[in-house]
Design a protein around this motif. Structure first.
Motif, PDB file in Angstrom:
ATOM      1  N   ARG A   1     -10.200  42.145  52.324  1.00 54.88           N
ATOM      2  CA  ARG A   1     -11.449  42.005  53.092  1.00 54.88           C
ATOM      3  C   ARG A   1     -12.496  43.030  52.670  1.00 54.88           C
ATOM      4  NH1 ARG A   1      -9.576  39.705  58.025  1.00 54.88           N
ATOM      5  NH2 ARG A   1     -11.630  39.528  58.607  1.00 54.88           N
TER       6      ARG A   1
ATOM      7  N   TYR B   1     -14.859  49.228  54.645  1.00 54.43           N
ATOM      8  CA  TYR B   1     -15.685  49.879  55.371  1.00 54.43           C
ATOM      9  C   TYR B   1     -15.949  51.212  54.868  1.00 54.43           C
ATOM     10  CZ  TYR B   1     -17.669  52.684  59.264  1.00 54.43           C
ATOM     11  OH  TYR B   1     -18.480  53.291  59.927  1.00 54.43           O
TER      12      TYR B   1
ATOM     13  N   GLU C   1     -19.376  51.825  64.392  1.00 58.48           N
ATOM     14  CA  GLU C   1     -19.330  50.850  63.476  1.00 58.48           C
ATOM     15  C   GLU C   1     -17.764  50.561  62.955  1.00 58.48           C
ATOM     16  OE1 GLU C   1     -21.725  52.254  60.336  1.00 58.48           O
ATOM     17  OE2 GLU C   1     -23.482  51.406  61.263  1.00 58.48           O
TER      18      GLU C   1
ATOM     19  N   LYS D   1     -16.119  48.573  65.510  1.00 56.23           N
ATOM     20  CA  LYS D   1     -16.495  47.075  65.368  1.00 56.23           C
ATOM     21  C   LYS D   1     -15.769  46.174  63.972  1.00 56.23           C
ATOM     22  CE  LYS D   1     -20.580  44.188  65.032  1.00 56.23           C
ATOM     23  NZ  LYS D   1     -21.339  43.885  63.948  1.00 56.23           N
ATOM     24  N   TYR D   2     -15.727  47.248  62.993  1.00 53.09           N
ATOM     25  CA  TYR D   2     -15.159  46.584  61.853  1.00 53.09           C
ATOM     26  C   TYR D   2     -13.909  46.090  62.126  1.00 53.09           C
ATOM     27  CZ  TYR D   2     -13.079  47.073  57.060  1.00 53.09           C
ATOM     28  OH  TYR D   2     -12.246  46.715  55.934  1.00 53.09           O
TER      29      TYR D   2
ATOM     30  N   LYS E   1     -12.259  45.678  64.745  1.00 58.73           N
ATOM     31  CA  LYS E   1     -12.224  44.637  65.859  1.00 58.73           C
ATOM     32  C   LYS E   1     -12.309  43.102  65.170  1.00 58.73           C
ATOM     33  CE  LYS E   1     -12.787  46.833  70.088  1.00 58.73           C
ATOM     34  NZ  LYS E   1     -13.888  47.044  71.352  1.00 58.73           N
ATOM     35  N   GLU E   2     -13.236  43.161  64.035  1.00 60.15           N
ATOM     36  CA  GLU E   2     -13.612  41.864  63.400  1.00 60.15           C
ATOM     37  C   GLU E   2     -12.652  41.526  62.203  1.00 60.15           C
ATOM     38  OE1 GLU E   2     -17.601  42.657  62.078  1.00 60.15           O
ATOM     39  OE2 GLU E   2     -18.579  42.280  64.262  1.00 60.15           O
TER      40      GLU E   2
END
Length: 174
Positions: free
Chosen positions: A143, A146, A166, A169-170, A172-173
């Protein structure tokens, strides 16, 4: 909901600025297991079977670490050498196939330094290529990483809070 294993690889997380804040920001998320490798293996004697079991029990494997000499801290290399062995991760048996492999790395330098025209002459993703090829080799899905910058610059509270937001969010995605 997918289960996430966060392999934290920081030699001194208590002295960290960025990685400690990121960890504090995500430690209460659901379905995340934090595996602090330096705390668990200060002598570098990694229990491959314990680590392999953790890998099998999770869907997403995330490695969080500071960039050291354009790579990872030494314990992470040792972890790969010991844990991703033939018969488990490759060589007839690909027990991690189709799981997600992600990296969260903090860089001491600026984003500008990590550019084609900057001091390092390369972007961070190029330094992370060994992780991408490792994921591919064991048939995991690499993936997008980050990345945080300026870890050595004395970041403001505002920037640290933005990094945490951020990062949540990263994750969770993923």
């Amino acid at each position: 909901m997918k289960k996430i294993l966060l392999n934290l690889v920081h030699p001194d997380i208590n002295q960290s600025v960025v990685n400690k804040r990121l960890l504090d920001g995500i430690k209460d998320l659901e379905n995340i297991t934090i595996n602090n490798l330096y705390q668990k293996y200060p002598d570098f004697k990694i229990d491959a079977k314990v680590e392999q079991k953790l890998l099998e029990e999770n869907d997403i494997i995330l490695f969080q670490f500071p960039m050291y000499w354009f790579s990872s801290p030494a314990l992470l290399k040792e972890w790969f050498d010991v844990v991703l062995e033939a018969g488990f991760a490759y060589g007839g048996s690909y027990k991690l196939a189709d799981k997600s492999f992600a990296v969260a790395v903090s860089c001491g330098g600026s984003k500008e330094a990590f550019s084609e025209t900057g001091k390092e002459k390369k972007i961070v993703e190029e330094f992370l290529y060994p992780f991408e090829i490792t994921a591919n080799y064991v048939k995991m899905n690499y993936r997008k990483p980050y990345i945080t910058y300026d870890a050595e610059a004395g970041l403001s509270e505002e920037t640290l809070n933005l990094y945490v937001k951020e990062y949540v969010k990263y994750i969770k995605e993923l």
